[in-house]
Motif scaffolding. Sequence first.
Motif, short mmCIF file in Angstrom:
data_model
loop_
_atom_site.label_atom_id
_atom_site.label_comp_id
_atom_site.label_asym_id
_atom_site.label_seq_id
_atom_site.Cartn_x
_atom_site.Cartn_y
_atom_site.Cartn_z
N ARG A 1 0.84 -1.21 0.00
CA ARG A 1 0.00 0.00 0.00
C ARG A 1 0.87 1.25 0.00
NH1 ARG A 1 -1.58 -2.91 4.19
NH2 ARG A 1 -0.94 -1.33 5.70
N PRO A 2 0.41 2.33 -0.65
CA PRO A 2 1.17 3.59 -0.60
C PRO A 2 1.09 4.20 0.80
CG PRO A 2 -0.89 3.93 -1.76
CD PRO A 2 -0.81 2.46 -1.47
N ALA A 3 2.17 4.83 1.18
CA ALA A 3 2.23 5.46 2.51
C ALA A 3 3.25 6.59 2.46
CB ALA A 3 2.62 4.42 3.56
N ARG A 4 3.27 7.38 3.53
CA ARG A 4 4.23 8.46 3.66
C ARG A 4 4.81 8.45 5.07
NH1 ARG A 4 1.44 13.74 2.14
NH2 ARG A 4 3.55 14.53 2.28
N MET A 5 6.07 8.85 5.16
CA MET A 5 6.74 8.92 6.45
C MET A 5 7.53 10.22 6.48
SD MET A 5 9.55 6.27 8.07
CE MET A 5 10.81 6.60 6.83
N LYS A 6 7.62 10.81 7.67
CA LYS A 6 8.45 12.00 7.82
C LYS A 6 9.10 12.01 9.20
CE LYS A 6 4.35 14.80 8.73
NZ LYS A 6 3.51 15.90 8.28
N TRP A 7 10.34 12.49 9.24
CA TRP A 7 11.09 12.65 10.47
C TRP A 7 11.64 14.07 10.51
CZ3 TRP A 7 11.35 9.06 14.27
CH2 TRP A 7 11.02 7.75 13.94
N ALA A 8 11.48 14.74 11.64
CA ALA A 8 11.99 16.10 11.81
C ALA A 8 12.73 16.20 13.14
CB ALA A 8 10.85 17.10 11.79
N ALA A 9 13.81 16.94 13.15
CA ALA A 9 14.53 17.22 14.39
C ALA A 9 13.78 18.31 15.13
CB ALA A 9 15.96 17.65 14.08
N VAL A 10 13.51 18.07 16.41
CA VAL A 10 12.77 19.04 17.22
C VAL A 10 13.54 19.35 18.50
CG1 VAL A 10 10.51 18.38 16.32
CG2 VAL A 10 11.39 17.24 18.35
N ASP A 11 13.26 20.50 19.07
CA ASP A 11 13.89 20.92 20.31
C ASP A 11 13.48 19.98 21.45
OD1 ASP A 11 15.30 22.77 22.06
OD2 ASP A 11 13.31 23.31 22.80
N ASP A 12 14.44 19.59 22.26
CA ASP A 12 14.16 18.72 23.40
C ASP A 12 14.80 19.30 24.67
OD1 ASP A 12 13.06 16.52 24.69
OD2 ASP A 12 14.84 15.29 24.38
N SER A 13 14.77 20.62 24.78
CA SER A 13 15.32 21.28 25.97
C SER A 13 14.43 20.96 27.17
CB SER A 13 15.37 22.79 25.76
OG SER A 13 16.20 23.09 24.66
N GLN A 14 15.06 20.83 28.32
CA GLN A 14 14.31 20.48 29.52
C GLN A 14 14.80 21.29 30.71
OE1 GLN A 14 14.26 16.24 30.09
NE2 GLN A 14 13.86 15.87 27.93
N THR A 15 13.88 21.62 31.61
CA THR A 15 14.20 22.33 32.84
C THR A 15 13.65 21.53 34.01
OG1 THR A 15 14.09 24.47 31.73
CG2 THR A 15 13.87 24.48 34.13
N THR A 16 14.49 21.32 35.02
CA THR A 16 14.05 20.66 36.24
C THR A 16 14.35 21.58 37.42
OG1 THR A 16 16.17 19.53 36.46
CG2 THR A 16 14.41 18.33 35.34
N CYS A 17 13.49 21.55 38.41
CA CYS A 17 13.66 22.40 39.58
C CYS A 17 13.59 21.58 40.86
CB CYS A 17 12.58 23.48 39.62
SG CYS A 17 12.65 24.64 38.24
N ASP A 18 14.39 22.00 41.82
CA ASP A 18 14.35 21.44 43.16
C ASP A 18 14.24 22.64 44.09
OD1 ASP A 18 14.52 19.98 45.46
OD2 ASP A 18 16.63 19.42 45.22
N GLY A 19 13.01 22.96 44.47
CA GLY A 19 12.78 24.17 45.25
C GLY A 19 12.99 25.39 44.37
N ASN A 20 13.86 26.29 44.82
CA ASN A 20 14.15 27.50 44.05
C ASN A 20 15.32 27.34 43.09
OD1 ASN A 20 12.12 28.89 45.30
ND2 ASN A 20 13.42 29.68 46.94
N ILE A 21 15.93 26.16 43.05
CA ILE A 21 17.09 25.94 42.19
C ILE A 21 16.66 25.13 40.97
CG2 ILE A 21 19.38 24.92 42.02
CD1 ILE A 21 19.62 25.39 45.05
#
Length: 136
Positions: free
Chosen positions: A45-65
């Motif tokens: 069957r015909p099909a389409r696929m796509k892959w894109a690079a996306v931002d994966d920045s992350q922020t974690t906090c422990d209290g105020n830090i």
Amino acid sequence: MSGMRRTLPTAFCVLAFSFCGCGSAPASQVAGWWGGAWSCKIDGRPARMKWAAVDDSQTTCDGNICSSTSGARWSGSFSDNGSRWVKLTNPRSGTQGGLYFQHADGNKWYLAKPVSNRAVGWTTWNRQRYPLSCWR
């Protein structure tokens, strides 16, 4: 000599800042032959696929830090015979340069590294393998 005194601190600062800037590559620099749009056949069957690079920045906090990391990851999707686009996840390179990944339903898929812009592999459904080929 005074030129040397100005050049050395400047060179040192540039070198120091280049180390600070190290980390994950921006999304525009993520490597992988699978990036971009592909035309495919899945079990004929015909099909389409796509892959894109996306931002994966992350922020974690422990209290105020808080700490932040910058990074990028691949985001993939697949449309079978004109159906809605579904996610492709967990892309990882195989030892021979092929790509293993998972369909949104959890089934494992594989594409070998392309030869002449054509990648051949397989999908799985109910523990059965079906042919998959993609080209651009």
